[in-house]
Design a protein around this motif. Structure first.
Motif, short mmCIF file in Angstrom:
data_model
loop_
_atom_site.label_atom_id
_atom_site.label_comp_id
_atom_site.label_asym_id
_atom_site.label_seq_id
_atom_site.Cartn_x
_atom_site.Cartn_y
_atom_site.Cartn_z
N ARG A 79 1.24 -0.12 -1.79
CA ARG A 79 1.15 -0.09 -0.33
C ARG A 79 0.81 1.32 0.14
NH1 ARG A 79 -0.07 -2.77 4.27
NH2 ARG A 79 0.94 -1.78 6.05
N ASP A 80 -0.13 1.44 1.07
CA ASP A 80 -0.48 2.71 1.68
C ASP A 80 -0.30 2.57 3.19
OD1 ASP A 80 -1.97 4.85 2.94
OD2 ASP A 80 -2.95 5.21 1.01
N GLU A 81 0.75 3.16 3.71
CA GLU A 81 1.04 3.02 5.14
C GLU A 81 0.00 3.72 6.00
OE1 GLU A 81 3.17 1.07 6.32
OE2 GLU A 81 4.31 0.59 4.51
N THR A 139 -8.54 3.67 -5.37
CA THR A 139 -7.46 4.49 -5.94
C THR A 139 -6.66 3.69 -6.97
OG1 THR A 139 -7.30 5.76 -3.89
CG2 THR A 139 -5.42 5.84 -5.39
N LEU A 142 -7.97 1.99 -0.76
CA LEU A 142 -6.80 1.83 -1.61
C LEU A 142 -7.16 1.11 -2.91
CD1 LEU A 142 -3.78 2.11 -2.13
CD2 LEU A 142 -3.42 0.00 -0.84
N ARG A 189 -9.49 0.91 4.91
CA ARG A 189 -8.29 0.57 4.14
C ARG A 189 -8.60 0.16 2.71
NH1 ARG A 189 -8.61 -3.76 7.84
NH2 ARG A 189 -9.25 -5.73 6.91
#
Length: 280
Positions: A248-250, A86, A83, A80
């Motif tokens: 947010r990255d689901e 990025t 992220l 996770r």
């Protein structure tokens, strides 16, 4: 029987699956590849079944396409946290001066070295001697310095006010919730890499307050945070004069926050923070 025989691999898969390993087939393949013989394989499988993190057994973890050396006790890079890479790359221009705090293995710095355009400065910091040693192994070929100390304290004073990016996967688990973490984290990873204080934000608050004087105007702080902590951390960032944004990255089940230092804004220390040191 050879450790890479179909029968042996099937037996390893069965043991791992019985122990609750979700990705038993993948883990079996990696353990078989890592073992130099049946006795070594048996020992690795025994340790994995007992709960030791796979990454410690292999000696490495995959992160953003990089094979990162992982030493016992050092925080294992999570998928996770990609992220943060990025998010950081999106807000950072060419020839940036970049520092990673709470660096652990140095995985973020290594990934950012690939993503950023000709950074003029890369450095990493950690308080834990084991993490510093591990990060130095991972960053040696990039000639990136890894400082031992508490957050910004060990950095050269000349860097103050000149950093374009500060990135941190700091501990943010509330102390009272540490018992809810997976057993392999609780038992094997250093508490200093997990414990974020009473509400999980003790270290992140300190980073935010100090970052204001280390960031150049227009520079960014990028951190990972729990989804339920977003509003409280945003309030802290806003109070000290940083412009916060939530990402947010689901798919990764990940939450990051970026905080920009506006041009010409010196910022201020939030109430109750004077003289505060780490709480965890």
């Amino acid at each position: 029987m050879a450790p890479d025989s179909p029968v042996e691999r099937a037996a390893v898969v069965a043991r791992l699956r019985a122990a609750g390993c979700v990705w038993a087939e993948d883990e079996a393949r990696l353990l078989v590849e890592a073992a130099t013989g049946p006795e070594m394989l048996a020992g690795l499988v025994d340790r994995r079944v007992a709960g030791e993190p796979l990454e410690y057994l292999l000696g490495w973890a995959e992160f953003c396409g990089e094979r990162i050396v992982v030493e016992p006790g050092v925080f294992v890079p999570r998928a996770r946290t990609a992220l943060l890479v990025t998010a950081a790359a999106a807000v950072t221009g060419p020839a940036a001066a970049v520092v990673e705090l709470c660096c652990g293995t140095g995985a973020l710095t290594r990934a950012l070295a690939r993503r950023l355009v000709a950074p003029r400065l890369l450095a990493a910091v950690d308080l834990d001697p084991a993490a510093v040693s591990c990060a130095r192994r991972n960053l040696a070929d990039l000639a990136v310095p890894v400082f031992a100390g508490d957050l910004f304290d060990p950095l050269p004073v000349a860097w103050r006010g000149n950093l374009d990016l500060v990135v941190a996967n700091a501990p943010y688990v509330p102390t009272g919730e540490l018992t809810l973490l997976p057993a392999e984290s609780r038992r094997y990873e250093a508490p200093v890499a997990l414990d974020g204080g009473s509400n999980g934000l003790a270290v992140l608050r300190r980073i935010a307050v100090a970052a204001l004087s280390w960031l150049a105007p227009g520079g960014h702080l990028v951190v990972e945070v729990g989804a339920v902590q977003v509003d409280e951390l945003r309030a802290v960032l806003t109070e000290i004069g940083l412009v916060a944004e939530v990402i947010r990255d689901e798919a990764l089940d990940a939450t990051a926050m970026t905080a920009r230092r506006p041009t010409g804004v010196a910022g201020r220390r939030p109430s109750g923070m004077a003289g505060r040191r780490r709480e965890n």
